[in-house]
Design a protein around this motif. Structure first.
Motif, PDB file in Angstrom:
ATOM      1  N   MET A  28       1.134  -1.193  -0.060  1.00 32.65           N
ATOM      2  CA  MET A  28      -0.100  -0.064   0.077  1.00 32.65           C
ATOM      3  C   MET A  28       0.807   1.214   0.100  1.00 32.65           C
ATOM      4  O   MET A  28       0.618   2.287  -0.674  1.00 32.65           O
ATOM      5  CB  MET A  28      -0.868   0.121   1.150  1.00 32.65           C
ATOM      6  N   TYR A  29       1.930   1.440   0.804  1.00 33.77           N
ATOM      7  CA  TYR A  29       2.808   2.430   0.877  1.00 33.77           C
ATOM      8  C   TYR A  29       3.540   2.623  -0.645  1.00 33.77           C
ATOM      9  O   TYR A  29       3.837   3.848  -1.128  1.00 33.77           O
ATOM     10  CB  TYR A  29       3.812   2.319   1.797  1.00 33.77           C
ATOM     11  N   PHE A  30       3.923   1.432  -1.182  1.00 31.99           N
ATOM     12  CA  PHE A  30       4.675   1.552  -2.378  1.00 31.99           C
ATOM     13  C   PHE A  30       3.409   2.141  -3.596  1.00 31.99           C
ATOM     14  O   PHE A  30       3.790   3.152  -4.289  1.00 31.99           O
ATOM     15  CB  PHE A  30       5.132   0.125  -2.891  1.00 31.99           C
ATOM     16  N   LEU A  31       2.404   1.654  -3.523  1.00 24.61           N
ATOM     17  CA  LEU A  31       1.100   2.012  -4.761  1.00 24.61           C
ATOM     18  C   LEU A  31       1.037   3.444  -4.106  1.00 24.61           C
ATOM     19  O   LEU A  31       0.726   4.314  -5.283  1.00 24.61           O
ATOM     20  CB  LEU A  31       0.038   1.288  -4.352  1.00 24.61           C
ATOM     21  N   GLY A  32       0.977   3.934  -2.999  1.00 25.73           N
ATOM     22  CA  GLY A  32       0.678   5.121  -2.616  1.00 25.73           C
ATOM     23  C   GLY A  32       1.590   6.210  -3.190  1.00 25.73           C
ATOM     24  O   GLY A  32       1.262   7.142  -3.739  1.00 25.73           O
ATOM     25  N   ALA A  33       2.950   5.954  -3.169  1.00 23.44           N
ATOM     26  CA  ALA A  33       3.960   6.727  -3.612  1.00 23.44           C
ATOM     27  C   ALA A  33       3.873   6.846  -5.244  1.00 23.44           C
ATOM     28  O   ALA A  33       3.987   8.005  -5.776  1.00 23.44           O
ATOM     29  CB  ALA A  33       5.610   5.948  -3.254  1.00 23.44           C
ATOM     30  N   VAL A  34       3.422   5.638  -5.772  1.00 30.37           N
ATOM     31  CA  VAL A  34       3.319   5.429  -7.303  1.00 30.37           C
ATOM     32  C   VAL A  34       2.257   6.445  -7.572  1.00 30.37           C
ATOM     33  O   VAL A  34       2.269   7.132  -8.739  1.00 30.37           O
ATOM     34  CB  VAL A  34       3.204   4.184  -7.720  1.00 30.37           C
ATOM     35  N   VAL A  35       1.149   6.357  -6.842  1.00 31.26           N
ATOM     36  CA  VAL A  35      -0.015   7.145  -7.239  1.00 31.26           C
ATOM     37  C   VAL A  35       0.159   8.860  -7.243  1.00 31.26           C
ATOM     38  O   VAL A  35      -0.392   9.628  -8.038  1.00 31.26           O
ATOM     39  CB  VAL A  35      -1.274   6.886  -6.437  1.00 31.26           C
ATOM     40  N   ALA A  36       0.857   9.007  -6.009  1.00 27.89           N
ATOM     41  CA  ALA A  36       1.327  10.408  -6.030  1.00 27.89           C
ATOM     42  C   ALA A  36       2.296  11.056  -7.016  1.00 27.89           C
ATOM     43  O   ALA A  36       1.777  12.050  -7.583  1.00 27.89           O
ATOM     44  CB  ALA A  36       1.994  10.554  -4.730  1.00 27.89           C
ATOM     45  N   ILE A  37       3.272  10.073  -7.546  1.00 25.61           N
ATOM     46  CA  ILE A  37       4.119  10.577  -8.545  1.00 25.61           C
ATOM     47  C   ILE A  37       3.143  10.696  -9.984  1.00 25.61           C
ATOM     48  O   ILE A  37       3.340  11.733 -10.710  1.00 25.61           O
ATOM     49  CB  ILE A  37       5.216   9.534  -8.843  1.00 25.61           C
TER      50      ILE A  37
ATOM     51  N   LEU B 189      -4.821   2.210  -9.383  1.00 21.02           N
ATOM     52  CA  LEU B 189      -3.761   1.940  -8.730  1.00 21.02           C
ATOM     53  C   LEU B 189      -4.404   2.486  -7.255  1.00 21.02           C
ATOM     54  O   LEU B 189      -4.263   1.830  -5.948  1.00 21.02           O
ATOM     55  CB  LEU B 189      -2.514   2.502  -8.826  1.00 21.02           C
ATOM     56  N   LEU B 190      -5.209   3.766  -7.045  1.00 21.30           N
ATOM     57  CA  LEU B 190      -5.753   4.317  -6.157  1.00 21.30           C
ATOM     58  C   LEU B 190      -6.661   3.371  -5.567  1.00 21.30           C
ATOM     59  O   LEU B 190      -7.067   3.080  -4.475  1.00 21.30           O
ATOM     60  CB  LEU B 190      -6.318   5.743  -6.399  1.00 21.30           C
ATOM     61  N   MET B 191      -7.616   2.765  -6.635  1.00 23.16           N
ATOM     62  CA  MET B 191      -8.660   1.922  -6.318  1.00 23.16           C
ATOM     63  C   MET B 191      -8.181   0.537  -5.367  1.00 23.16           C
ATOM     64  O   MET B 191      -8.587   0.285  -4.471  1.00 23.16           O
ATOM     65  CB  MET B 191      -9.355   1.490  -7.429  1.00 23.16           C
ATOM     66  N   THR B 192      -7.038   0.289  -5.880  1.00 17.51           N
ATOM     67  CA  THR B 192      -6.201  -1.080  -5.422  1.00 17.51           C
ATOM     68  C   THR B 192      -5.917  -0.742  -3.989  1.00 17.51           C
ATOM     69  O   THR B 192      -6.241  -1.311  -3.162  1.00 17.51           O
ATOM     70  CB  THR B 192      -5.012  -1.274  -6.234  1.00 17.51           C
ATOM     71  N   ILE B 193      -5.302   0.517  -3.700  1.00 14.84           N
ATOM     72  CA  ILE B 193      -4.974   1.003  -2.377  1.00 14.84           C
ATOM     73  C   ILE B 193      -6.344   1.124  -1.477  1.00 14.84           C
ATOM     74  O   ILE B 193      -6.338   0.337  -0.322  1.00 14.84           O
ATOM     75  CB  ILE B 193      -4.422   2.277  -2.154  1.00 14.84           C
ATOM     76  N   PHE B 194      -7.280   1.536  -1.950  1.00 13.42           N
ATOM     77  CA  PHE B 194      -8.737   1.567  -1.003  1.00 13.42           C
ATOM     78  C   PHE B 194      -9.245   0.218  -0.846  1.00 13.42           C
ATOM     79  O   PHE B 194      -9.469  -0.042   0.304  1.00 13.42           O
ATOM     80  CB  PHE B 194      -9.672   2.461  -1.778  1.00 13.42           C
ATOM     81  N   ILE B 195      -9.079  -0.668  -1.752  1.00 13.69           N
ATOM     82  CA  ILE B 195      -9.632  -1.980  -1.784  1.00 13.69           C
ATOM     83  C   ILE B 195      -8.967  -2.665  -0.621  1.00 13.69           C
ATOM     84  O   ILE B 195      -9.433  -3.472   0.316  1.00 13.69           O
ATOM     85  CB  ILE B 195      -9.556  -2.695  -2.973  1.00 13.69           C
ATOM     86  N   LEU B 196      -7.455  -2.737  -0.644  1.00 10.30           N
ATOM     87  CA  LEU B 196      -6.554  -3.354   0.392  1.00 10.30           C
ATOM     88  C   LEU B 196      -6.965  -2.695   1.745  1.00 10.30           C
ATOM     89  O   LEU B 196      -6.894  -3.517   2.672  1.00 10.30           O
ATOM     90  CB  LEU B 196      -5.087  -3.189  -0.040  1.00 10.30           C
ATOM     91  N   LEU B 197      -7.248  -1.352   1.748  1.00 11.10           N
ATOM     92  CA  LEU B 197      -7.617  -0.940   3.331  1.00 11.10           C
ATOM     93  C   LEU B 197      -8.776  -1.479   3.778  1.00 11.10           C
ATOM     94  O   LEU B 197      -8.936  -1.873   4.623  1.00 11.10           O
ATOM     95  CB  LEU B 197      -7.850   0.500   3.199  1.00 11.10           C
ATOM     96  N   ARG B 198      -9.907  -1.427   2.847  1.00 10.86           N
ATOM     97  CA  ARG B 198     -11.117  -2.119   3.240  1.00 10.86           C
ATOM     98  C   ARG B 198     -11.063  -3.567   3.559  1.00 10.86           C
ATOM     99  O   ARG B 198     -11.529  -4.364   4.329  1.00 10.86           O
ATOM    100  CB  ARG B 198     -12.310  -1.702   1.917  1.00 10.86           C
ATOM    101  N   LEU B 199     -10.357  -4.305   2.657  1.00  7.20           N
ATOM    102  CA  LEU B 199     -10.022  -5.804   2.956  1.00  7.20           C
ATOM    103  C   LEU B 199      -9.726  -6.037   4.241  1.00  7.20           C
ATOM    104  O   LEU B 199     -10.253  -7.012   5.211  1.00  7.20           O
ATOM    105  CB  LEU B 199      -9.345  -6.272   2.231  1.00  7.20           C
ATOM    106  N   ARG B 200      -8.779  -5.073   4.761  1.00  4.71           N
ATOM    107  CA  ARG B 200      -8.133  -5.374   6.254  1.00  4.71           C
ATOM    108  C   ARG B 200      -9.353  -4.954   7.137  1.00  4.71           C
ATOM    109  O   ARG B 200      -9.456  -5.738   8.332  1.00  4.71           O
ATOM    110  CB  ARG B 200      -6.920  -4.457   6.323  1.00  4.71           C
TER     111      ARG B 200
END
Length: 221
Positions: A6-15, A191-202
């Motif tokens: 999630m941190y990695f994807l967050g960095a990629v999304v920001a860039i 990618l942003l959707m993927t981050i949100f899904i991972l958060l909601r899955l947890r």
């Protein structure tokens, strides 16, 4: 592992967001008829595409639950659907803003807009239904069936501008540079959707564990 992803994807999304905004706002020229306002399409269209992708995944995991009875598929379905509803709202809101500037109206009850609004209501209803049933197996079964019912509206939304005459324009032919910007922003939203899904899955997995503990306590009470 999931948290690092999630941190990695967050960095990629920001860039990617910084890169995309630069291209959309500074590189691409104004459109001949709409001027600068057309740039909202780089968020409006990918938001709908992202929501559609999420809803297809959610429908697939609902089918998987009905076939296997494994609660993990219900967990994925509700997590993905909740994220999809966020992107549905973004698509609907940006569409209304775009319509107000271009058509002079916020809303019209044509086939595309009405079916899209119904889609938001259906999936909002799915989330309310899922949260309103306490027993996990019953909740998963009823929610999966309703999810597949709601998904029937998705192709109606997609093909509505082909089936009926609507205020909404037909698909546009874009220059290559605009298509490139559109697809890059869609990748970013995926990618942003993927981050949100991972958060909601947890969160949903924690809820499932709590439900299991409750059943265990009740069984020994």
């Amino acid at each position: 592992m999931r948290e690092k992803l999630m941190y990695f994807l967050g960095a990629v999304v920001a860039i990617l967001f910084v890169r995309n905004l630069y291209v959309i706002l500074n590189v691409l020229p104004d459109e001949a008829n709409q001027g600068a306002m057309y740039r909202i399409m780089f968020f409006h269209i990918p938001s709908w595409w992202t929501a559609g992708l999420a809803l297809m995944l959610s429908a697939g995991t609902s089918v998987a639950y009905l076939r296997t009875g494994k609660l993990k598929y219900d967990t994925i379905s509700v997590s993905v659907t909740e994220v999809a509803v966020v992107f549905l709202f973004i698509g609907l809101t940006t569409g209304m803003i775009w319509a107000r500037i271009i058509w002079g109206i916020w809303w019209t009850w044509d086939a595309r807009l009405t079916s899209a609004f119904v889609c938001v209501l259906l999936y909002g209803g799915y989330l309310i239904l899922h949260n309103g049933i306490a027993e996990p197996t019953q909740r998963a079964k009823i929610s999966a069936a309703f999810n597949l019912f709601a998904f029937a509206d998705v192709p109606i939304v997609w093909y509505s501008i082909r089936f009926w005459r609507t205020q909404h324009p037909q698909p546009m032919t874009l220059p290559p540079d605009m298509w490139s910007a559109l697809l890059w922003n869609w990748l970013t939203l995926i990618l942003l959707m993927t981050i949100f899904i991972l958060l909601r899955l947890r969160q949903e997995e924690a809820r499932r564990d709590i439900d299991g503990l409750r059943r265990l306590v009740h069984a020994h009470a």
